[in-house]
Design a protein around this motif. Structure first.
Motif, PDB file in Angstrom:
ATOM      1  N   SER A 174       1.025  -1.254  -0.086  1.00 60.84           N
ATOM      2  CA  SER A 174      -0.621   0.161  -0.092  1.00 60.84           C
ATOM      3  C   SER A 174       0.877   1.349  -0.215  1.00 60.84           C
ATOM      4  O   SER A 174       1.773   0.941  -0.052  1.00 60.84           O
ATOM      5  CB  SER A 174      -0.774   0.085   1.186  1.00 60.84           C
ATOM      6  OG  SER A 174      -0.038   0.365   2.031  1.00 60.84           O
ATOM      7  N   ASP A 175       0.452   1.795   0.339  1.00 57.20           N
ATOM      8  CA  ASP A 175       1.133   3.165  -0.401  1.00 57.20           C
ATOM      9  C   ASP A 175       0.828   4.038   1.110  1.00 57.20           C
ATOM     10  O   ASP A 175       0.628   5.535   1.415  1.00 57.20           O
ATOM     11  CB  ASP A 175       0.099   4.440  -1.229  1.00 57.20           C
ATOM     12  CG  ASP A 175      -0.780   4.775  -0.821  1.00 57.20           C
ATOM     13  OD1 ASP A 175      -1.366   3.955  -0.731  1.00 57.20           O
ATOM     14  OD2 ASP A 175      -1.307   5.393  -1.977  1.00 57.20           O
ATOM     15  N   LYS A 176       0.517   3.668   2.500  1.00 58.34           N
ATOM     16  CA  LYS A 176      -0.508   4.043   3.658  1.00 58.34           C
ATOM     17  C   LYS A 176       1.670   5.017   4.580  1.00 58.34           C
ATOM     18  O   LYS A 176       0.652   4.066   5.666  1.00 58.34           O
ATOM     19  CB  LYS A 176      -0.863   3.099   4.413  1.00 58.34           C
ATOM     20  CG  LYS A 176      -2.837   3.030   3.119  1.00 58.34           C
ATOM     21  CD  LYS A 176      -3.548   2.053   4.355  1.00 58.34           C
ATOM     22  CE  LYS A 176      -4.705   2.442   3.321  1.00 58.34           C
ATOM     23  NZ  LYS A 176      -5.092   3.565   3.245  1.00 58.34           N
ATOM     24  N   GLY A 177       1.913   4.284   3.987  1.00 56.70           N
ATOM     25  CA  GLY A 177       3.433   5.079   4.848  1.00 56.70           C
ATOM     26  C   GLY A 177       3.968   3.142   5.394  1.00 56.70           C
ATOM     27  O   GLY A 177       3.919   1.889   4.788  1.00 56.70           O
ATOM     28  N   SER A 178       5.174   3.818   5.681  1.00 54.70           N
ATOM     29  CA  SER A 178       5.870   2.537   6.377  1.00 54.70           C
ATOM     30  C   SER A 178       6.677   2.504   7.517  1.00 54.70           C
ATOM     31  O   SER A 178       7.338   4.341   8.065  1.00 54.70           O
ATOM     32  CB  SER A 178       7.254   2.105   5.237  1.00 54.70           C
ATOM     33  OG  SER A 178       7.975   3.519   5.518  1.00 54.70           O
ATOM     34  N   TYR A 179       7.258   1.926   8.720  1.00 52.94           N
ATOM     35  CA  TYR A 179       8.504   1.652  10.061  1.00 52.94           C
ATOM     36  C   TYR A 179       9.608   2.171   9.222  1.00 52.94           C
ATOM     37  O   TYR A 179       9.923   0.506   8.856  1.00 52.94           O
ATOM     38  CB  TYR A 179       7.222   1.709  10.814  1.00 52.94           C
ATOM     39  CG  TYR A 179       6.176   2.262  11.485  1.00 52.94           C
ATOM     40  CD1 TYR A 179       6.448   2.741  12.742  1.00 52.94           C
ATOM     41  CD2 TYR A 179       4.715   2.608  11.275  1.00 52.94           C
ATOM     42  CE1 TYR A 179       5.692   3.541  12.959  1.00 52.94           C
ATOM     43  CE2 TYR A 179       4.221   3.711  11.572  1.00 52.94           C
ATOM     44  CZ  TYR A 179       4.397   3.761  12.845  1.00 52.94           C
ATOM     45  OH  TYR A 179       3.441   4.377  13.508  1.00 52.94           O
ATOM     46  N   PRO A 180      10.585   2.600   9.879  1.00 52.40           N
ATOM     47  CA  PRO A 180      12.079   1.791   9.903  1.00 52.40           C
ATOM     48  C   PRO A 180      11.793   0.445  10.341  1.00 52.40           C
ATOM     49  O   PRO A 180      10.545   0.210  11.664  1.00 52.40           O
ATOM     50  CB  PRO A 180      12.706   2.273  10.762  1.00 52.40           C
ATOM     51  CG  PRO A 180      12.116   3.761  11.284  1.00 52.40           C
ATOM     52  CD  PRO A 180      10.041   3.162  10.505  1.00 52.40           C
ATOM     53  N   ASP A 181      12.051  -0.656   9.943  1.00 53.06           N
ATOM     54  CA  ASP A 181      13.020  -1.781  10.387  1.00 53.06           C
ATOM     55  C   ASP A 181      13.106  -2.127  11.318  1.00 53.06           C
ATOM     56  O   ASP A 181      14.858  -1.688  11.836  1.00 53.06           O
ATOM     57  CB  ASP A 181      13.092  -2.851   9.202  1.00 53.06           C
ATOM     58  CG  ASP A 181      12.929  -4.432  10.102  1.00 53.06           C
ATOM     59  OD1 ASP A 181      13.139  -4.705  11.117  1.00 53.06           O
ATOM     60  OD2 ASP A 181      12.838  -5.058   8.958  1.00 53.06           O
ATOM     61  N   PRO A 182      12.718  -2.740  12.796  1.00 55.58           N
ATOM     62  CA  PRO A 182      13.191  -2.212  14.234  1.00 55.58           C
ATOM     63  C   PRO A 182      14.629  -3.577  14.552  1.00 55.58           C
ATOM     64  O   PRO A 182      15.301  -3.848  15.225  1.00 55.58           O
ATOM     65  CB  PRO A 182      12.570  -3.320  15.163  1.00 55.58           C
ATOM     66  CG  PRO A 182      11.282  -3.488  14.316  1.00 55.58           C
ATOM     67  CD  PRO A 182      11.505  -2.590  13.251  1.00 55.58           C
ATOM     68  N   TRP A 183      14.419  -4.573  12.837  1.00 54.19           N
ATOM     69  CA  TRP A 183      15.412  -5.656  13.119  1.00 54.19           C
ATOM     70  C   TRP A 183      16.363  -5.513  11.860  1.00 54.19           C
ATOM     71  O   TRP A 183      17.164  -5.730  11.391  1.00 54.19           O
ATOM     72  CB  TRP A 183      15.416  -6.561  13.159  1.00 54.19           C
ATOM     73  CG  TRP A 183      14.298  -7.410  13.853  1.00 54.19           C
ATOM     74  CD1 TRP A 183      12.858  -7.002  13.658  1.00 54.19           C
ATOM     75  CD2 TRP A 183      14.724  -7.736  15.339  1.00 54.19           C
ATOM     76  NE1 TRP A 183      12.924  -7.881  14.904  1.00 54.19           N
ATOM     77  CE2 TRP A 183      13.422  -8.756  16.487  1.00 54.19           C
ATOM     78  CE3 TRP A 183      15.433  -8.039  15.572  1.00 54.19           C
ATOM     79  CZ2 TRP A 183      14.011  -8.604  16.798  1.00 54.19           C
ATOM     80  CZ3 TRP A 183      15.914  -8.754  16.401  1.00 54.19           C
ATOM     81  CH2 TRP A 183      15.180  -9.522  17.763  1.00 54.19           C
TER      82      TRP A 183
END
Lengths: 322, 183
Positions: A174-183
């Protein structure tokens, strides 16, 4: 009628102090006698417990994870006298890290007593869910301790060695954004799915078994426990290196390999952290609270009784919905 | 006798020394628990449990550390557990005495009425605040806990107490202003 116009609104603190001197509390009860009586009851009991089966610490978690389903195999539980003695030794030897992190009054333990260092006051009660760690149980839940034992292929105490991220369970892009991958190393992200929810990720938690409370024991003393976790954050519960844990496990459906397990049906009811002499539940539900209140001898006894009931066919495992 | 000495004696098994500590702090422990649970019976249970747990943990108590904040941290935790078990929100039902404090100055009937109304306003405004705001204000001004003790009770860092308190006082002022404007 008092005139508000003439009431000073400054120096609120002085007013509050003055108010505080007038607060009427209920009469303070005489606690000395009750505390003395409780201590007289508790101390011999604890000493006896330590003398026979010294005990150490279990504690706590938080989670946003769902439960892995299980493949159910009823195992015949065997806990030999030798195993019991070894177990007792392990608990008795819990003086090291265990004591330092003890719960109960210990959670606010003097050695880490400064409440500002976070863990102390917030996690100080042994027989309860962690202040910040517990979650409301959702999804399938066990009706009884016996059912939880019946559903578990393996019940162990152990120490977490390592937590390794596994594959992300894909959502539609989707184009709803993303978060930094904690791993990740900073370059990877975790996308928000079309529906606005976050993806989940398999986590492989490597645990060295300290003792098998219900078997059959795996071929090696190091097992991998797979769980699901929301992919945008690292878990802050029992899935941390060096955490000592009590786990109720089932064979993994994901990995058809020896030594791979899932938590049995419901993640949060089946994982407890060991801290000092106590277990701390990771779910806010009555069963977890009851388990957390058990002393270690009581836990062993209940497992043995459950095994007897299972053998007699009086208890059935909880089968997850497929 | 100093707490430190009593604690050391209690560690060595001197029950009378620990009873003196209980006697010394039962009031502040009970009142702290009252503010958290909002219920006298639950507060009594929490305070009692806290004293028992503190005793059982004495051997791990760091020599020379302050006993009171450590105890209050345990009390607060037990009280929160009691409240959770009861499964309800705290109903803050504080009441202020109309009698002047022992050391208080006698006021005229009119001034006394004004002061009494002001206290009622303050209590009503406090009830409007969130629990965190109420607790930090109660710890500091009603229980007269130190910053360290307040931090222990709330389970936060010492530095956080000041910022929380400042925000709580700001919100209390806002509520009072709103009520006065509405009144």
């Amino acid at each position: 009628m008092p005139d508000r116009e003439h009431t000073p609104d400054l120096d609120l603190e002085r007013e509050l102090r003055e108010l505080g001197s007038r607060i009427e509390y209920p009469p303070t009860p005489d606690l000395v006698r009750a505390v003395r009586q409780r201590i007289e009851e508790e101390v011999p009991e604890r000493n006896a417990r330590r003398g026979i089966l010294g005990i150490p610490p279990l504690p706590s978690p938080r989670r946003a994870a769902a439960a892995a389903t299980l493949l159910l195999v009823l195992a015949v539980p065997v806990l030999s006298q030798t195993a019991r003695e070894e177990l007792a030794g392990w608990f008795g030897a819990g003086g090291g890290a265990g004591d330092a992190a003890q719960t109960g009054a210990a959670g606010s333990s003097p050695s880490s007593e400064t409440p500002e260092d976070g863990a102390s006051s917030g996690e100080s009660s042994a027989s309860t869910v962690l202040e910040q760690g517990g979650v409301e149980e959702s999804g399938p839940a066990f009706r009884s301790f016996d059912q939880m034992v019946a559903t578990s292929d393996l019940v162990v105490t152990g120490t977490v060695i390592e937590v390794m991220p596994g594959k992300i369970i894909e959502n539609e892009t989707s184009d709803k954004g993303s978060y930094p991958d904690p791993w990740g190393n900073g370059g990877t992200t975790v996308p928000v799915s079309e529906g606005g929810e976050f993806p989940t990720r398999l986590l492989n938690t490597v645990v060295r078994i300290d003792e098998v409370l219900k078997g059959p024991a795996p071929a090696t003393d190091v097992i991998t426990v797979q769980t699901l976790e929301m992919a945008y954050a690292r878990p802050t519960d029992w899935r941390k290196p060096e955490e000592r844990v009590l786990l109720f496990l089932s064979h993994s459906e994901e990995e058809d390999e020896p030594g791979h397990y899932n938590v049995a049906v419901t993640h949060s009811q089946t994982a407890y952290i060991i801290r000092g002499e106590d277990l701390v539940a990771t779910a806010k539900d009555p069963l977890s609270a009851r388990v957390a209140r058990l002393s270690f001898p009581e836990l062993l006894q209940k497992i043995e009784r459950a095994k007897e009931k299972i053998a007699r066919g009086e208890v059935k495992p909880l089968r997850p919905e497929r | 006798m100093e707490d430190t000495k009593l604690v050391e004696q209690a560690k060595d098994g001197d029950a009378a020394a620990y009873e003196r500590l209980v006697r010394e702090y039962e009031a502040v422990a009970f009142r702290t628990a009252c503010l958290i649970t909002g219920d006298a019976a639950e507060a009594e249970d929490a305070a009692q449990e806290a004293f028992v747990k503190a005793y059982l943990a004495l051997k791990r108590f760091r020599p020379g550390a302050a006993f009171r904040p450590w105890l209050l941290a345990i009390v607060a935790n037990e009280a929160r557990n009691q409240r959770k078990s009861a499964g309800r929100r705290v109903a803050l039902a504080l009441r202020a005495s109309k009698e002047p404090p022992r050391s208080g100055v006698s006021l005229s009937p009119e001034a006394s009425a004004v002061a009494s109304e002001r206290r009622s306003e303050l209590l009503r405004a406090l009830e409007e605040l969130g629990e965190g705001d109420r607790m930090v204000i109660s710890c500091r001004y009603f229980l007269e806990l130190s910053v360290e003790e307040t931090a222990a009770t709330l389970g936060c860092a010492r530095g956080t107490v000041k910022s929380r308190l400042s925000r709580a006082l700001g919100r209390l002022r806002e509520v009072m202003t709103e009520e006065n404007d509405a009144g």
